[in-house]
Design an enzyme around this catalytic site. Structure first.
Site, PDB file in Angstrom:
ATOM      1  N   ASP A  15       3.405  -4.011   8.155  1.00  0.00           N
ATOM      2  CA  ASP A  15       2.162  -3.253   8.021  1.00  0.00           C
ATOM      3  C   ASP A  15       1.015  -4.220   8.329  1.00  0.00           C
ATOM      4  O   ASP A  15       0.707  -5.102   7.534  1.00  0.00           O
ATOM      5  CB  ASP A  15       2.078  -2.706   6.593  1.00  0.00           C
ATOM      6  CG  ASP A  15       0.762  -1.987   6.331  1.00  0.00           C
ATOM      7  OD1 ASP A  15      -0.143  -2.038   7.189  1.00  0.00           O
ATOM      8  OD2 ASP A  15       0.637  -1.386   5.248  1.00  0.00           O
ATOM      9  N   GLN A  73      -4.129  -4.735   7.394  1.00  0.00           N
ATOM     10  CA  GLN A  73      -5.116  -5.705   6.911  1.00  0.00           C
ATOM     11  C   GLN A  73      -5.047  -7.038   7.639  1.00  0.00           C
ATOM     12  O   GLN A  73      -5.790  -7.962   7.297  1.00  0.00           O
ATOM     13  CB  GLN A  73      -4.936  -5.946   5.393  1.00  0.00           C
ATOM     14  CG  GLN A  73      -5.163  -4.730   4.526  1.00  0.00           C
ATOM     15  CD  GLN A  73      -6.601  -4.221   4.544  1.00  0.00           C
ATOM     16  OE1 GLN A  73      -7.515  -4.862   5.062  1.00  0.00           O
ATOM     17  NE2 GLN A  73      -6.805  -3.050   3.980  1.00  0.00           N
ATOM     18  N   LYS A  92     -10.294   0.036  10.927  1.00  0.00           N
ATOM     19  CA  LYS A  92     -10.509  -1.188  10.140  1.00  0.00           C
ATOM     20  C   LYS A  92     -10.849  -2.378  11.043  1.00  0.00           C
ATOM     21  O   LYS A  92     -11.067  -3.483  10.563  1.00  0.00           O
ATOM     22  CB  LYS A  92      -9.248  -1.522   9.323  1.00  0.00           C
ATOM     23  CG  LYS A  92      -8.933  -0.524   8.214  1.00  0.00           C
ATOM     24  CD  LYS A  92      -7.750  -1.024   7.402  1.00  0.00           C
ATOM     25  CE  LYS A  92      -7.039   0.074   6.639  1.00  0.00           C
ATOM     26  NZ  LYS A  92      -7.709   0.468   5.411  1.00  0.00           N
ATOM     27  N   CYS A 129      -4.831   2.273  -3.535  1.00  0.00           N
ATOM     28  CA  CYS A 129      -3.559   2.812  -3.001  1.00  0.00           C
ATOM     29  C   CYS A 129      -2.411   1.826  -3.204  1.00  0.00           C
ATOM     30  O   CYS A 129      -1.516   1.725  -2.347  1.00  0.00           O
ATOM     31  CB  CYS A 129      -3.669   3.187  -1.531  1.00  0.00           C
ATOM     32  SG  CYS A 129      -4.887   4.450  -1.203  1.00  0.00           S
ATOM     33  N   HIS A 179       0.877  -1.171   0.000  1.00  0.00           N
ATOM     34  CA  HIS A 179       0.000   0.000   0.000  1.00  0.00           C
ATOM     35  C   HIS A 179       0.924   1.233   0.000  1.00  0.00           C
ATOM     36  O   HIS A 179       2.014   1.185   0.555  1.00  0.00           O
ATOM     37  CB  HIS A 179      -0.845  -0.059   1.276  1.00  0.00           C
ATOM     38  CG  HIS A 179      -1.887   0.993   1.405  1.00  0.00           C
ATOM     39  ND1 HIS A 179      -1.596   2.271   1.805  1.00  0.00           N
ATOM     40  CD2 HIS A 179      -3.230   0.959   1.199  1.00  0.00           C
ATOM     41  CE1 HIS A 179      -2.724   2.975   1.853  1.00  0.00           C
ATOM     42  NE2 HIS A 179      -3.725   2.205   1.487  1.00  0.00           N
TER      43      HIS A 179
HETATM   44  N1  7TS Z   1      -1.630  -0.503   4.775  1.00  0.00           N
HETATM   45  C1  7TS Z   1      -2.518  -1.284   4.159  1.00  0.00           C
HETATM   46  C2  7TS Z   1      -2.128  -2.665   3.756  1.00  0.00           C
HETATM   47  C3  7TS Z   1      -3.800  -0.798   3.917  1.00  0.00           C
HETATM   48  O1  7TS Z   1      -4.679  -1.594   3.302  1.00  0.00           O
HETATM   49  C4  7TS Z   1      -4.136   0.512   4.317  1.00  0.00           C
HETATM   50  C5  7TS Z   1      -5.477   1.112   4.034  1.00  0.00           C
HETATM   51  C6  7TS Z   1      -3.167   1.271   4.973  1.00  0.00           C
HETATM   52  C7  7TS Z   1      -1.920   0.730   5.180  1.00  0.00           C
HETATM   53  C8  7TS Z   1      -3.429   2.640   5.459  1.00  0.00           C
HETATM   54  O2  7TS Z   1      -4.367   2.653   6.472  1.00  0.00           O
HETATM   55  P1  7TS Z   1      -4.878   4.042   7.052  1.00  0.00           P
HETATM   56  O3  7TS Z   1      -5.863   3.689   8.072  1.00  0.00           O
HETATM   57  O4  7TS Z   1      -3.683   4.751   7.570  1.00  0.00           O
HETATM   58  O5  7TS Z   1      -5.491   4.770   5.883  1.00  0.00           O
HETATM   59  N2  7TS Z   1      -6.146   0.516   2.970  1.00  0.00           N
HETATM   60  C9  7TS Z   1      -7.221   0.992   2.321  1.00  0.00           C
HETATM   61  C10 7TS Z   1      -7.812   0.297   1.287  1.00  0.00           C
HETATM   62  O6  7TS Z   1      -7.420  -0.787   0.873  1.00  0.00           O
HETATM   63  N3  7TS Z   1      -8.841   1.015   0.823  1.00  0.00           N
HETATM   64  O7  7TS Z   1      -8.933   2.129   1.543  1.00  0.00           O
HETATM   65  C11 7TS Z   1      -7.922   2.134   2.474  1.00  0.00           C
END
Ligand code: 7TS
Length: 422
Positions: free
Chosen positions: A214, A217, A240, A380, A135
């Site tokens: 990371d 997910q 999430k 992303c 990501h």
């Molecule tokens: N890393 C991964 C693997 C992710 O899927 C996401 C967000 C992030 C980092 C960042 O998370 P945040 O809470 O800091 O934004 N992924 C997604 C997605 O797949 N669609 O919208 C956000």
């Protein structure tokens, strides 16, 4: 314990998604005249009543600034905030609560590691490894760091079937590798990377390298134990995993965080400030500058209690069932191409796909007309799409409240879209 770090000695109790749905007020909504099928959980998950009520209760009865006041409310709010930290510590089996830092989200947590630990420890000529499936939040902080300090950024490739290429990793573990940053679960391919196996390879061949995982997910969906993963840092987001927005977590080994300079400076993170100099507070306050997301942390604590009660092993098993069924159904549709491994083995509940002759945005629009929420775009992860020779993709992603019936609705919706597009 399997190599991907997901292990449990007794089979998890089956969860009952129909019963759990009653915990989520939003799931009774109708969208465009149809019951909501929320299949966009990889972007953000819905909130159970207990989390919503924890926020209301805290703001109604227990809210105050923390750590500073000697008054009763401040002491109570401080205890609530710190007990959320204890909940996170236990949830990921962190060895030391001082290594659990509250951030805004996973993105901020990863930026914190890059800006604080990275700038102090990565230098000219050093190597940083990321994977082709990252990501942007676990790519851009490292690319910027590499550019700033004159380090080299190298990409670990993926195999033709969409898994991490471990031989490719081994080939890249040469020279002064200082950091390996990789996702636990891909938000596009759905694969679960075998972090313990990867960590063993890194420790053996590049002993000086630190491992950043990371967990955006993975932490919401499967049992995650930082000690079993053997990572140095782990980042994830509260929103999430049924928690509020505005709260995330960085877990780091305290000895690494202690030697890193602060990320943000200001109130709440100092020891002593004089006109020309300052000393920094001990962990974890050192990395929590300014008034933190107090209520959001309390809400995250409630979300963790909720997930813990259901059991992460049961949630994971349920998602495995959903994804196996979805893969089987989608494979049977002509013109549909699933991105990533087509077998459910080590696949989380994320399924990205394309439908011949239908743009993913059109598909998402048509499905929305039937109350089915999916995501369309690059999620992303543009370098990943580019590497696979793909344009934007459609993506369905599951959580504890999704049902096999919703997978059927998704499949029927795709078929109707195909009929519409001839
Ligand atoms: N890393 C991964 C693997 C992710 O899927 C996401 C967000 C992030 C980092 C960042 O998370 P945040 O809470 O800091 O934004 N992924 C997604 C997605 O797949 N669609 O919208 C956000």
């Amino acid at each position: 314990m399997r190599a991907n770090g997901i292990g449990y000695s007794t089979p998890p109790a089956r969860l009952d998604p129909a019963a759990l749905r009653a915990d989520f007020p939003i799931l009774v909504r109708e969208i465009n005249g149809h019951p909501l099928a929320y299949l966009d959980n990889a972007a953000s998950a819905q909130k159970p009543r207990c989390v919503i009520e924890a926020l209301t209760r805290f703001y109604s009865h227990g809210y105050s600034s923390i750590h500073r006041g000697v008054h009763t409310l401040s002491e109570e709010a401080t205890a609530a905030y710190e007990s959320a930290r204890d909940a996170v510590t236990a949830f990921i089996n962190a060895p030391d609560r001082r290594g659990v830092i509250f951030t805004r989200n996973a993105t901020e947590a990863l930026n914190l590691v890059a800006a604080a630990w990275g700038r102090a420890n990565v230098g000219p000529g050093d190597r940083i490894l990321v994977t082709e499936m990252e990501h942007h939040s676990n790519l851009l902080p490292w690319r910027r760091l590499a550019q700033e300090v004159g380090a080299e950024l190298d990409y670990i490739p993926i195999t033709d079937d969409g898994r991490l290429d471990l031989d490719g990793l081994v080939r890249r573990l040469t020279g002064p590798v200082k950091l390996v940053a990789l996702t636990h679960v891909s938000n596009v391919l759905g694969v679960v990377n075998p972090i313990p196996e990867i960590a063993a390879l890194v420790r053996e061949r590049a002993a000086a390298a630190r491992i950043v995982v990371d967990g955006a997910q993975s932490v919401p969906h499967l049992p995650v134990d930082v000690q079993a993963l053997d990572c140095d840092f782990l980042a994830f987001s509260g929103h999430k995993m049924c928690g509020p927005t505005g709260i995330g977590v960085l877990y780091g080994l305290p000895e690494l965080l202690k030697e890193a300079p602060p990320f943000l400076v200001g109130g709440g993170m100092i020891g002593r400030v004089e006109r020309a100099e300052a000393t920094w507070a001990d962990l974890p306050a050192r990395f929590e500058a300014g008034t933190p997301a107090i209520a959001e942390a309390v809400g995250l604590g409630a979300a963790i209690a909720y997930l813990g009660e259901i059991g992460m092993a049961a949630i994971w098993a349920h998602e495995q069932e959903l994804v196996a069924y979805a893969l089987e159904q989608l494979r049977g549709l002509p013109g549909v191409r699933v991105i990533g491994p087509t077998e459910p083995r080590d696949r989380a509940g994320v399924v990205a796909f394309t439908v011949a002759a239908i743009h993913p945005h059109d598909l998402a629009f048509i499905l929305d007309q039937e109350g089915i929420a999916i995501r369309a775009g690059f999620h992303c992860a543009q370098p990943l799409h580019e590497g696979l020779g793909l344009g934007p993709t459609a993506r369905a992603s599951f959580y504890l409240y999704n049902t096999l019936t919703e997978v059927d609705r998704l499949v029927a919706g795709i078929e109707r879209a195909q009929a519409l597009f001839g």
